[in-house]
Design a protein around this motif. Structure first.
Motif, PDB file in Angstrom:
ATOM      1  N   TYR A  19      44.394  60.220 108.924  1.00  0.00           N
ATOM      2  CA  TYR A  19      45.365  59.423 108.155  1.00  0.00           C
ATOM      3  C   TYR A  19      44.697  58.889 106.891  1.00  0.00           C
ATOM      4  N   ASP A  20      45.520  58.566 105.912  1.00  0.00           N
ATOM      5  CA  ASP A  20      45.032  57.951 104.679  1.00  0.00           C
ATOM      6  C   ASP A  20      45.024  56.434 104.919  1.00  0.00           C
ATOM      7  N   VAL A  21      43.940  55.959 105.558  1.00  0.00           N
ATOM      8  CA  VAL A  21      43.881  54.586 106.054  1.00  0.00           C
ATOM      9  C   VAL A  21      43.535  53.593 104.946  1.00  0.00           C
ATOM     10  N   GLU A  22      44.261  52.478 104.942  1.00  0.00           N
ATOM     11  CA  GLU A  22      43.959  51.379 104.023  1.00  0.00           C
ATOM     12  C   GLU A  22      43.901  50.083 104.837  1.00  0.00           C
ATOM     13  N   ILE A  23      42.837  49.328 104.681  1.00  0.00           N
ATOM     14  CA  ILE A  23      42.647  48.061 105.381  1.00  0.00           C
ATOM     15  C   ILE A  23      42.693  46.937 104.348  1.00  0.00           C
ATOM     16  N   ILE A  24      43.592  45.969 104.552  1.00  0.00           N
ATOM     17  CA  ILE A  24      43.793  44.887 103.590  1.00  0.00           C
ATOM     18  C   ILE A  24      43.590  43.535 104.281  1.00  0.00           C
ATOM     19  N   GLY A  25      42.816  42.669 103.661  1.00  0.00           N
ATOM     20  CA  GLY A  25      42.698  41.286 104.132  1.00  0.00           C
ATOM     21  C   GLY A  25      41.765  41.058 105.307  1.00  0.00           C
ATOM     22  N   LYS A  26      40.828  41.961 105.510  1.00  0.00           N
ATOM     23  CA  LYS A  26      39.903  41.834 106.641  1.00  0.00           C
ATOM     24  C   LYS A  26      39.163  40.494 106.626  1.00  0.00           C
ATOM     25  N   ASP A  27      38.905  39.981 105.427  1.00  0.00           N
ATOM     26  CA  ASP A  27      38.184  38.708 105.296  1.00  0.00           C
ATOM     27  C   ASP A  27      39.012  37.503 105.737  1.00  0.00           C
ATOM     28  N   ASN A  28      40.302  37.709 106.014  1.00  0.00           N
ATOM     29  CA  ASN A  28      41.148  36.610 106.488  1.00  0.00           C
ATOM     30  C   ASN A  28      40.910  36.289 107.965  1.00  0.00           C
ATOM     31  N   ILE A  29      40.116  37.110 108.641  1.00  0.00           N
ATOM     32  CA  ILE A  29      39.827  36.863 110.059  1.00  0.00           C
ATOM     33  C   ILE A  29      38.571  36.003 110.158  1.00  0.00           C
ATOM     34  N   PRO A  30      38.702  34.769 110.664  1.00  0.00           N
ATOM     35  CA  PRO A  30      37.524  33.904 110.786  1.00  0.00           C
ATOM     36  C   PRO A  30      36.437  34.568 111.629  1.00  0.00           C
ATOM     37  N   LYS A  31      35.187  34.280 111.276  1.00  0.00           N
ATOM     38  CA  LYS A  31      34.071  34.979 111.920  1.00  0.00           C
ATOM     39  C   LYS A  31      33.612  34.355 113.229  1.00  0.00           C
ATOM     40  N   ASP A  32      33.829  33.051 113.421  1.00  0.00           N
ATOM     41  CA  ASP A  32      33.273  32.422 114.613  1.00  0.00           C
ATOM     42  C   ASP A  32      34.216  31.397 115.237  1.00  0.00           C
ATOM     43  N   GLU A  33      35.509  31.637 115.120  1.00  0.00           N
ATOM     44  CA  GLU A  33      36.510  30.767 115.745  1.00  0.00           C
ATOM     45  C   GLU A  33      37.421  31.610 116.622  1.00  0.00           C
ATOM     46  N   GLY A  34      38.151  30.939 117.518  1.00  0.00           N
ATOM     47  CA  GLY A  34      39.173  31.644 118.276  1.00  0.00           C
ATOM     48  C   GLY A  34      40.254  32.131 117.330  1.00  0.00           C
ATOM     49  N   VAL A  35      40.702  33.369 117.525  1.00  0.00           N
ATOM     50  CA  VAL A  35      41.709  33.955 116.631  1.00  0.00           C
ATOM     51  C   VAL A  35      42.831  34.579 117.466  1.00  0.00           C
ATOM     52  N   LEU A  36      44.062  34.185 117.151  1.00  0.00           N
ATOM     53  CA  LEU A  36      45.241  34.818 117.724  1.00  0.00           C
ATOM     54  C   LEU A  36      45.762  35.795 116.672  1.00  0.00           C
ATOM     55  N   LEU A  37      45.505  37.074 116.911  1.00  0.00           N
ATOM     56  CA  LEU A  37      45.832  38.128 115.944  1.00  0.00           C
ATOM     57  C   LEU A  37      47.184  38.722 116.338  1.00  0.00           C
ATOM     58  N   CYS A  38      48.225  38.409 115.563  1.00  0.00           N
ATOM     59  CA  CYS A  38      49.606  38.775 115.919  1.00  0.00           C
ATOM     60  C   CYS A  38      50.109  39.888 115.008  1.00  0.00           C
ATOM     61  N   CYS A  39      50.649  40.949 115.605  1.00  0.00           N
ATOM     62  CA  CYS A  39      51.017  42.134 114.816  1.00  0.00           C
ATOM     63  C   CYS A  39      52.335  42.733 115.283  1.00  0.00           C
ATOM     64  N   ASN A  40      53.028  43.389 114.360  1.00  0.00           N
ATOM     65  CA  ASN A  40      54.202  44.171 114.737  1.00  0.00           C
ATOM     66  C   ASN A  40      53.754  45.376 115.575  1.00  0.00           C
ATOM     67  N   HIS A  41      54.716  46.029 116.233  1.00  0.00           N
ATOM     68  CA  HIS A  41      54.350  47.108 117.170  1.00  0.00           C
ATOM     69  C   HIS A  41      55.251  48.320 116.941  1.00  0.00           C
ATOM     70  N   ILE A  42      54.659  49.394 116.379  1.00  0.00           N
ATOM     71  CA  ILE A  42      55.467  50.581 116.051  1.00  0.00           C
ATOM     72  C   ILE A  42      54.983  51.863 116.734  1.00  0.00           C
ATOM     73  N   HIS A  43      53.776  51.830 117.344  1.00  0.00           N
ATOM     74  CA  HIS A  43      53.207  53.083 117.852  1.00  0.00           C
ATOM     75  C   HIS A  43      52.190  52.784 118.957  1.00  0.00           C
ATOM     76  N   LEU A  44      51.988  53.766 119.806  1.00  0.00           N
ATOM     77  CA  LEU A  44      51.001  53.669 120.887  1.00  0.00           C
ATOM     78  C   LEU A  44      49.589  53.401 120.365  1.00  0.00           C
ATOM     79  N   MET A  45      49.303  53.851 119.145  1.00  0.00           N
ATOM     80  CA  MET A  45      47.965  53.693 118.566  1.00  0.00           C
ATOM     81  C   MET A  45      47.744  52.326 117.909  1.00  0.00           C
ATOM     82  N   ASP A  46      48.759  51.454 117.934  1.00  0.00           N
ATOM     83  CA  ASP A  46      48.617  50.156 117.263  1.00  0.00           C
ATOM     84  C   ASP A  46      47.421  49.331 117.750  1.00  0.00           C
ATOM     85  N   PRO A  47      47.216  49.181 119.071  1.00  0.00           N
ATOM     86  CA  PRO A  47      46.074  48.347 119.502  1.00  0.00           C
ATOM     87  C   PRO A  47      44.725  48.847 118.979  1.00  0.00           C
TER      88      PRO A  47
END
Length: 195
Positions: A19-47
């Protein structure tokens, strides 16, 4: 290298190759805190896509039925997945999710509970809002924008952590908190869908 790291590297290689993969905003994920990462779900490969390109391991809820097969029952926990019974309030799964967040780990969750057949965002389940209200974890909305067609653009966008302070002070319901998260996911999809 543990099984999770190996699986992450394998998924990253597969997705980047096909795939022509693009990753945006990776730096928005805190490095050493608890994170609840919430995402839409469109495909088996999402996780695997959601977690393959970030530096922190992601824990996932997976439907309990998957843990009934001998191979997956052994494999899934090594990939940081734990079972949840759908269609009921699964207290054990809620406790495990809370522990992951309180231990300052990342919990990846798909609030819709199941894949969208149309790609349109669906109503989120109240359990997601429960996690957001009951912990100090940073809530990071994210969006996978496809479709998963070979060699076509496929992107994952990690948004800025949401501010839950006013919602907690107002003692909103879990359902209202979920709606707030789903609106943020929908905003990411609208913003990045045609870029």
């Amino acid at each position: 290298m543990n099984l999770y790291s190996a699986g992450q590297a394998l998924c990253r290689s597969y997705l980047s190759a096909f795939y022509d993969v693009e990753i945006i905003g990776k730096d928005n994920i805190p490095k050493d805190e608890g994170v609840l990462l919430c995402c839409n779900h469109i495909h088996l490969m999402d996780p695997p896509f959601l977690g393959s390109f970030i530096d922190r391991p992601v824990h996932y809820m997976a439907k309990a039925e998957l843990f009934e097969t001998p191979i997956l029952k052994t494999l899934l926990p090594k990939l940081n997945a734990f079972p949840v019974k759908r269609g009921a309030s699964d207290k054990q799964a809620l406790r495990q999710g809370l522990k992951i967040l309180k231990d300052k780990n990342v919990l990846g969750i798909f609030p819709e509970g199941t894949r969208s057949e149309t790609g349109e965002i669906q109503k989120g389940l109240a359990g997601v809002g429960f996690f957001a209200l009951k912990t100090d974890a940073k809530v990071v909305p994210s969006a996978i924008i496809g479709p998963y067609k070979l060699f076509q653009p496929l992107k994952v966008v990690y948004g800025k952590p949401l501010d839950f302070s006013e919602l907690k002070e107002s003692k909103v319901s879990s359902e209202e908190a979920t709606n707030y998260i789903m609106e943020a996911i929908a905003d990411l999809i609208r913003e990045h869908n045609h870029k």
